[in-house]
Write a protein that holds these residues in place. Structure first.
Motif, PDB file in Angstrom:
ATOM      1  N   ARG A  77       0.846  -1.186   0.000  1.00 45.59           N
ATOM      2  CA  ARG A  77       0.000   0.000   0.000  1.00 45.59           C
ATOM      3  C   ARG A  77       0.886   1.242   0.000  1.00 45.59           C
ATOM      4  O   ARG A  77       1.943   1.260   0.613  1.00 45.59           O
ATOM      5  CB  ARG A  77      -0.907   0.015   1.230  1.00 45.59           C
ATOM      6  CG  ARG A  77      -1.746  -1.245   1.416  1.00 45.59           C
ATOM      7  CD  ARG A  77      -2.862  -1.329   0.416  1.00 45.59           C
ATOM      8  NE  ARG A  77      -3.855  -0.274   0.608  1.00 45.59           N
ATOM      9  CZ  ARG A  77      -4.862  -0.041  -0.236  1.00 45.59           C
ATOM     10  NH1 ARG A  77      -4.985  -0.762  -1.349  1.00 45.59           N
ATOM     11  NH2 ARG A  77      -5.719   0.919   0.008  1.00 45.59           N
ATOM     12  N   TYR A  82       6.912   4.215  -0.391  1.00 45.76           N
ATOM     13  CA  TYR A  82       7.902   3.227   0.039  1.00 45.76           C
ATOM     14  C   TYR A  82       9.022   3.087  -0.988  1.00 45.76           C
ATOM     15  O   TYR A  82      10.206   3.004  -0.618  1.00 45.76           O
ATOM     16  CB  TYR A  82       7.244   1.867   0.265  1.00 45.76           C
ATOM     17  CG  TYR A  82       8.245   0.813   0.663  1.00 45.76           C
ATOM     18  CD1 TYR A  82       8.661   0.683   1.982  1.00 45.76           C
ATOM     19  CD2 TYR A  82       8.822  -0.025  -0.292  1.00 45.76           C
ATOM     20  CE1 TYR A  82       9.608  -0.255   2.356  1.00 45.76           C
ATOM     21  CE2 TYR A  82       9.778  -0.973   0.071  1.00 45.76           C
ATOM     22  CZ  TYR A  82      10.158  -1.081   1.390  1.00 45.76           C
ATOM     23  OH  TYR A  82      11.113  -2.002   1.746  1.00 45.76           O
ATOM     24  N   ASP A 225       4.000  -4.025   5.453  1.00 49.46           N
ATOM     25  CA  ASP A 225       2.701  -3.506   5.872  1.00 49.46           C
ATOM     26  C   ASP A 225       2.816  -2.022   6.212  1.00 49.46           C
ATOM     27  O   ASP A 225       3.892  -1.521   6.537  1.00 49.46           O
ATOM     28  CB  ASP A 225       2.172  -4.280   7.073  1.00 49.46           C
ATOM     29  CG  ASP A 225       1.660  -5.662   6.684  1.00 49.46           C
ATOM     30  OD1 ASP A 225       1.834  -6.050   5.509  1.00 49.46           O
ATOM     31  OD2 ASP A 225       1.096  -6.358   7.553  1.00 49.46           O
ATOM     32  N   HIS A 226       1.690  -1.341   6.173  1.00 47.63           N
ATOM     33  CA  HIS A 226       1.675   0.127   6.322  1.00 47.63           C
ATOM     34  C   HIS A 226       0.662   0.551   7.372  1.00 47.63           C
ATOM     35  O   HIS A 226      -0.418  -0.038   7.510  1.00 47.63           O
ATOM     36  CB  HIS A 226       1.316   0.771   4.975  1.00 47.63           C
ATOM     37  CG  HIS A 226       1.089   2.254   5.048  1.00 47.63           C
ATOM     38  ND1 HIS A 226      -0.167   2.809   5.260  1.00 47.63           N
ATOM     39  CD2 HIS A 226       1.940   3.302   4.948  1.00 47.63           C
ATOM     40  CE1 HIS A 226      -0.065   4.131   5.283  1.00 47.63           C
ATOM     41  NE2 HIS A 226       1.195   4.452   5.103  1.00 47.63           N
ATOM     42  N   ASP A 227       1.017   1.565   8.128  1.00 44.02           N
ATOM     43  CA  ASP A 227       0.087   2.254   9.020  1.00 44.02           C
ATOM     44  C   ASP A 227       0.495   3.723   9.045  1.00 44.02           C
ATOM     45  O   ASP A 227       1.576   4.089   8.558  1.00 44.02           O
ATOM     46  CB  ASP A 227       0.116   1.656  10.418  1.00 44.02           C
ATOM     47  CG  ASP A 227      -1.174   1.915  11.195  1.00 44.02           C
ATOM     48  OD1 ASP A 227      -1.964   2.787  10.773  1.00 44.02           O
ATOM     49  OD2 ASP A 227      -1.399   1.254  12.232  1.00 44.02           O
ATOM     50  N   HIS A 411       4.007   8.163   8.289  1.00 44.20           N
ATOM     51  CA  HIS A 411       3.773   6.862   7.674  1.00 44.20           C
ATOM     52  C   HIS A 411       4.763   5.852   8.234  1.00 44.20           C
ATOM     53  O   HIS A 411       5.957   6.132   8.340  1.00 44.20           O
ATOM     54  CB  HIS A 411       3.932   6.946   6.159  1.00 44.20           C
ATOM     55  CG  HIS A 411       2.916   7.830   5.491  1.00 44.20           C
ATOM     56  ND1 HIS A 411       1.746   7.334   4.954  1.00 44.20           N
ATOM     57  CD2 HIS A 411       2.893   9.172   5.301  1.00 44.20           C
ATOM     58  CE1 HIS A 411       1.047   8.337   4.442  1.00 44.20           C
ATOM     59  NE2 HIS A 411       1.716   9.458   4.646  1.00 44.20           N
ATOM     60  N   TYR A 413       6.163   1.903   7.774  1.00 48.58           N
ATOM     61  CA  TYR A 413       6.235   0.660   7.012  1.00 48.58           C
ATOM     62  C   TYR A 413       6.974  -0.364   7.864  1.00 48.58           C
ATOM     63  O   TYR A 413       8.043  -0.078   8.407  1.00 48.58           O
ATOM     64  CB  TYR A 413       6.964   0.860   5.690  1.00 48.58           C
ATOM     65  CG  TYR A 413       6.210   1.731   4.704  1.00 48.58           C
ATOM     66  CD1 TYR A 413       5.322   1.174   3.799  1.00 48.58           C
ATOM     67  CD2 TYR A 413       6.384   3.107   4.700  1.00 48.58           C
ATOM     68  CE1 TYR A 413       4.632   1.970   2.887  1.00 48.58           C
ATOM     69  CE2 TYR A 413       5.698   3.918   3.808  1.00 48.58           C
ATOM     70  CZ  TYR A 413       4.827   3.339   2.905  1.00 48.58           C
ATOM     71  OH  TYR A 413       4.138   4.133   2.021  1.00 48.58           O
TER      72      TYR A 413
END
Length: 433
Positions: A77, A82, A225-227, A411, A413
């Motif tokens: 995502r 990224y 993964d992303h948040d 962000h 990762y």
């Protein structure tokens, strides 16, 4: 057997559909491919402007996924953000002499005859200096390529992709809609995506395909993964300060995106919440939303499963940079791109210290100064509870863009351990470990 031999052919994977929002590629059934998938002719067409100097043509890709029907095998995502970071994880020589030609970015540096640092590709053998300028027709010299192993890590751990097992294998890409994240001008009409092409090496030798099929076992990889969390703007408090005054802003945020996952490394990057703050007179300032904005007197601590990762006060200043390098290795940034200011000059007056710095912008510091300040570390644990403690210092500022007081999106990762396990009956299970 050598990878490139008479036992394979390079196949063009036809797109099932293409528009300005997304493209999807579908693989042939009962076919075996090597996992070194490549996307070529990636980019945009428009008037003579440039790609973002950090992301290059990768700015086009917002999300990307490898799927088997509805089953997600791997995905990334906010891939352009990224990949912009990932572009930095190579040597200066590689970026300057090779990678920039493929990605159309301006990473990789040299020093010119007046001792200024110059970004971008070296001249090619024909003495033609390549750059990241796009053109109206979308000609191939203005387009780039992407090795999908950079953004879909499962491909690094699987030697082959067998569509006898993955019967409905496809790659799905959602394009970036915001021109400000692709090119350095947000003028309308400057970011029409080109119909890119997916290449795969197809194994044509049935014995070799059968041998690879028999060797297929469980696959373990680190999915990305992303948040994201927000640091609110603090302009009301900072505007009330006396000249020269400051106030510490502290944010504690529970990160839930990695709960019950085994997390190895994480990297954090910061961008203004209000995307217009990255724009000046219709042009992107430096790397804009794709970079990571340094803040004043930052401090970081992380609480993992109830225990502090760092000491009570956390880490700050050069310790943040040192830990990032210890975690990810060589990072290709120019001097002062992770600092608040370039040298000792007053950026609002004519600079006099010009040797060993990036070129000046109308006698002010380069726009990319302070735009590559990342924070990262290794957690190496199953995450049940993760809390980020972040501090910065706000200062009195009457500028249109209050660099150290604006709201931020932070962000995150994370590399999360994942498995693909074949089961009897020609099926498989995909799960987090």
């Amino acid at each position: 057997m050598a990878l490139y031999s008479g036992s394979l052919k390079t196949a063009i994977i036809d797109d099932l559909s293409f528009n300005q929002n997304k493209v999807e590629f579908r693989f042939d059934r009962d076919t075996m491919y090597y996992s070194n998938l490549r996307l070529i002719d990636l980019g945009v067409k428009g008037t003579a402007t440039k790609y973002n100097g950090l992301s290059g043509c990768f700015g086009c890709i917002k999300h990307i996924a490898l799927l088997d029907g509805r089953q997600k095998l791997d995905e990334l995502r906010f891939a352009n953000r990224y990949l912009s970071w990932n572009n930095l994880l190579a040597t200066n020589a590689h970026n300057r002499d090779a990678e920039g030609r493929l990605t159309k970015n301006e990473i990789g540096y040299s020093v010119n005859e007046v001792q200024l640092i110059v970004p971008g590709c070296a001249p090619n053998p024909d003495q033609q200096t390549e750059n990241n300028t796009i053109d109206a027709q979308g000609l191939k010299p203005s387009l780039g390529s992407l090795d999908l192993r950079k953004c879909l890590p499962i491909l690094n751990k699987m030697n082959t992709l067998d569509t006898a097992l993955f019967e409905n294998l496809r790659v799905q890409i959602e394009f970036e809609a915001d021109a400000r994240n692709i090119i350095i001008s947000q003028a309308a009409g400057d970011s029409q995506k080109i119909n890119c092409v997916l290449l795969a090496d197809e194994i044509t030798d049935e014995k070799l395909a059968d041998a690879n099929r028999r060797a297929m076992g469980a696959v373990v990889w680190s999915a990305i993964d992303h948040d994201v969390f927000q640091v609110p703007d603090n302009k009301t408090a900072s505007n009330a300060l006396a000249d020269g005054g400051s106030v510490v802003q502290e944010v504690n945020h529970k990160v839930r995106g990695f709960d019950n996952k085994i997390v190895d490394r994480i990297v954090m990057m910061k961008a203004f919440s209000d995307k217009t703050k990255h724009i000046d007179a219709n042009n992107v300032v430096g790397y804009g939303d794709m970079g990571s904005m340094v803040q004043f007197r930052e401090r970081l601590n992380i609480t993992k499963n109830g225990a502090r990762v760092f000491n009570e006060n956390g880490i700050s200043k050069n310790a943040i940079d040192a830990l990032l390098s210890d975690t990810f290795g060589e990072i290709n940034i120019a001097p002062f791109q992770s600092k608040t200011a370039q040298g000792l000059d007053d950026k609002h007056n004519n600079a006099v210290h010009k040797a060993g710095i990036l070129s000046l912008n109308a006698n002010n510091q380069n726009d990319t100064v302070g735009q590559l300040h990342y924070m990262g570390c290794t957690l190496s644990d199953r995450i049940n509870d993760l809390e980020i403690n972040y501090q910065r210092t706000n200062v009195k500022d009457t500028s249109t863009v209050q660099k150290y007081n604006e709201g931020l999106n932070v962000h995150i990762y994370a590399e999360c351990s994942k498995s693909l396990i074949p089961v009897k009956g020609g099926s498989y299970i995909v799960r987090y470990n």
